[in-house]
Design a protein around this motif. Structure first.
Motif, PDB file in Angstrom:
ATOM      1  N   ALA A   1       5.544  62.625 -15.133  1.00 13.45           N
ATOM      2  CA  ALA A   1       5.057  63.855 -15.764  1.00 13.45           C
ATOM      3  C   ALA A   1       4.269  63.529 -17.032  1.00 13.45           C
ATOM      4  N   ALA A   2       4.728  62.535 -17.794  1.00 16.97           N
ATOM      5  CA  ALA A   2       4.010  62.130 -19.006  1.00 16.97           C
ATOM      6  C   ALA A   2       2.648  61.544 -18.652  1.00 16.97           C
ATOM      7  N   VAL A   3       2.577  60.748 -17.599  1.00 16.37           N
ATOM      8  CA  VAL A   3       1.314  60.131 -17.185  1.00 16.37           C
ATOM      9  C   VAL A   3       0.351  61.206 -16.676  1.00 16.37           C
ATOM     10  N   VAL A   4       0.841  62.121 -15.862  1.00 14.65           N
ATOM     11  CA  VAL A   4      -0.022  63.198 -15.348  1.00 14.65           C
ATOM     12  C   VAL A   4      -0.515  64.058 -16.504  1.00 14.65           C
ATOM     13  N   GLY A   5       0.359  64.353 -17.460  1.00 15.35           N
ATOM     14  CA  GLY A   5      -0.049  65.135 -18.627  1.00 15.35           C
ATOM     15  C   GLY A   5      -1.123  64.432 -19.431  1.00 15.35           C
ATOM     16  N   ALA A   6      -0.963  63.124 -19.616  1.00 17.56           N
ATOM     17  CA  ALA A   6      -1.972  62.363 -20.367  1.00 17.56           C
ATOM     18  C   ALA A   6      -3.286  62.338 -19.605  1.00 17.56           C
ATOM     19  N   MET A   7      -3.229  62.239 -18.295  1.00 11.95           N
ATOM     20  CA  MET A   7      -4.459  62.230 -17.492  1.00 11.95           C
ATOM     21  C   MET A   7      -5.154  63.589 -17.563  1.00 11.95           C
ATOM     22  N   VAL A   8      -4.387  64.683 -17.523  1.00 10.34           N
ATOM     23  CA  VAL A   8      -4.977  66.023 -17.618  1.00 10.34           C
ATOM     24  C   VAL A   8      -5.633  66.213 -18.975  1.00 10.34           C
ATOM     25  N   LEU A   9      -5.019  65.683 -20.016  1.00  8.37           N
ATOM     26  CA  LEU A   9      -5.568  65.794 -21.366  1.00  8.37           C
ATOM     27  C   LEU A   9      -6.658  64.745 -21.634  1.00  8.37           C
ATOM     28  N   GLN A  10      -6.999  63.973 -20.629  1.00  5.04           N
ATOM     29  CA  GLN A  10      -8.023  62.928 -20.697  1.00  5.04           C
ATOM     30  C   GLN A  10      -7.683  61.861 -21.738  1.00  5.04           C
ATOM     31  N   GLU A  11      -6.414  61.561 -21.859  1.00  5.52           N
ATOM     32  CA  GLU A  11      -5.935  60.479 -22.722  1.00  5.52           C
ATOM     33  C   GLU A  11      -5.578  59.302 -21.814  1.00  5.52           C
ATOM     34  N   TYR A  12      -6.603  58.680 -21.276  1.00  3.06           N
ATOM     35  CA  TYR A  12      -6.422  57.644 -20.271  1.00  3.06           C
ATOM     36  C   TYR A  12      -5.761  56.389 -20.844  1.00  3.06           C
ATOM     37  N   SER A  13      -6.052  56.058 -22.054  1.00  2.00           N
ATOM     38  CA  SER A  13      -5.450  54.877 -22.673  1.00  2.00           C
ATOM     39  C   SER A  13      -3.938  55.056 -22.811  1.00  2.00           C
ATOM     40  N   GLU A  14      -3.515  56.248 -23.198  1.00  2.00           N
ATOM     41  CA  GLU A  14      -2.086  56.522 -23.342  1.00  2.00           C
ATOM     42  C   GLU A  14      -1.391  56.508 -21.983  1.00  2.00           C
ATOM     43  N   ALA A  15      -2.055  57.074 -20.987  1.00  2.00           N
ATOM     44  CA  ALA A  15      -1.482  57.062 -19.635  1.00  2.00           C
ATOM     45  C   ALA A  15      -1.315  55.633 -19.141  1.00  2.00           C
ATOM     46  N   LEU A  16      -2.304  54.801 -19.408  1.00  2.00           N
ATOM     47  CA  LEU A  16      -2.232  53.400 -18.993  1.00  2.00           C
ATOM     48  C   LEU A  16      -1.122  52.669 -19.741  1.00  2.00           C
ATOM     49  N   MET A  17      -0.953  52.961 -21.012  1.00  2.00           N
ATOM     50  CA  MET A  17       0.130  52.328 -21.780  1.00  2.00           C
ATOM     51  C   MET A  17       1.505  52.732 -21.234  1.00  2.00           C
ATOM     52  N   VAL A  18       1.675  54.006 -20.915  1.00  2.00           N
ATOM     53  CA  VAL A  18       2.960  54.468 -20.364  1.00  2.00           C
ATOM     54  C   VAL A  18       3.242  53.771 -19.040  1.00  2.00           C
ATOM     55  N   VAL A  19       2.216  53.693 -18.188  1.00  2.00           N
ATOM     56  CA  VAL A  19       2.381  53.049 -16.885  1.00  2.00           C
ATOM     57  C   VAL A  19       2.716  51.565 -17.063  1.00  2.00           C
ATOM     58  N   GLY A  20       2.049  50.905 -17.985  1.00  2.00           N
ATOM     59  CA  GLY A  20       2.322  49.491 -18.239  1.00  2.00           C
ATOM     60  C   GLY A  20       3.724  49.258 -18.763  1.00  2.00           C
ATOM     61  N   LEU A  21       4.160  50.102 -19.698  1.00  2.00           N
ATOM     62  CA  LEU A  21       5.513  49.957 -20.242  1.00  2.00           C
ATOM     63  C   LEU A  21       6.583  50.232 -19.186  1.00  2.00           C
ATOM     64  N   VAL A  22       6.347  51.233 -18.350  1.00  2.00           N
ATOM     65  CA  VAL A  22       7.302  51.541 -17.283  1.00  2.00           C
ATOM     66  C   VAL A  22       7.347  50.405 -16.269  1.00  2.00           C
ATOM     67  N   ALA A  23       6.188  49.834 -15.944  1.00  2.00           N
ATOM     68  CA  ALA A  23       6.156  48.706 -15.008  1.00  2.00           C
ATOM     69  C   ALA A  23       6.914  47.515 -15.585  1.00  2.00           C
TER      70      ALA A  23
END
Length: 184
Positions: A68-90
């Motif tokens: 949900a955090a990644v989708v929210g960041a993508m909707v808000l066009q905060e791609y760098s934050e979405a990528l950071m969340v995905v990287g940390l979760v991975a």
């Protein structure tokens, strides 16, 4: 292993993130957004699958919140934050899987130590000898018409053959092969 792929994905987020920030600095927003979107989708795919499966099973797990955090960041066009969340979760998933693999190996090592056989004891029984042909003290000692106790014998048998009521012997330093009650 999946945890190793997740580690590679987590490590790949750093150069990808650097490239995205560099492209944004040169005002190549469309290219940076495409790279970020594809990276989030590729690196975050295992997280998305886990989130979908947990929702399908009716469990509100950690992956649902991070998705949900990644989708929210993508909707808000905060791609760098979405990528950071995905990287940390991975990376966190890699650590979790690695810990599970080590725990499984440790548990298997303990299971390999369990004995597969037990020393079954035949109870002491009375044994009667031949009858005495002529009465004399020397014959009395040689011929055993007096009941004598035989020494207990033990035999190694597979654990699966042990039944309730059987007596087993455990010698010093041995691992207890089955549950039971100490009688002696």
């Amino acid at each position: 292993r999946t945890d190793q792929w997740q580690l590679l994905g987590a490590l790949a987020t750093f150069p990808i993130l650097g490239g995205i920030l560099l492209l944004e600095a040169y005002e190549q927003l469309m290219l940076s957004q495409i790279i970020a979107f594809l990276s989030v989708l590729l690196i975050g795919w295992p997280m998305l699958i886990k989130a979908f499966n947990s929702l399908k099973n009716g469990v509100f797990a950690f992956q649902v919140l991070t998705t949900a955090a990644v989708v929210g960041a993508m909707v808000l066009q905060e791609y760098s934050e979405a990528l950071m969340v995905v990287g940390l979760v991975a990376f966190a998933s890699h650590l979790e899987e690695h810990a599970i693999v080590k725990a499984r190996k440790s548990m298997q090592g303990g299971l390999d130590r369990l004995p597969q056989e037990a020393r079954l004891i035949q109870d002491k029984k009375l044994r009667f000898g031949d009858t005495i042909s002529s009465f004399s003290p020397s014959n009395m000692l040689q011929n055993s018409s007096i009941p004598q106790l035989s020494s207990p014998s033990s035999e190694m048998v597979p654990i699966a053959t042990i039944q309730i009521g059987d007596k087993i012997e455990i010698r010093s330093g041995e691992i207890v092969p089955i549950d039971g009650r100490i009688i002696e």
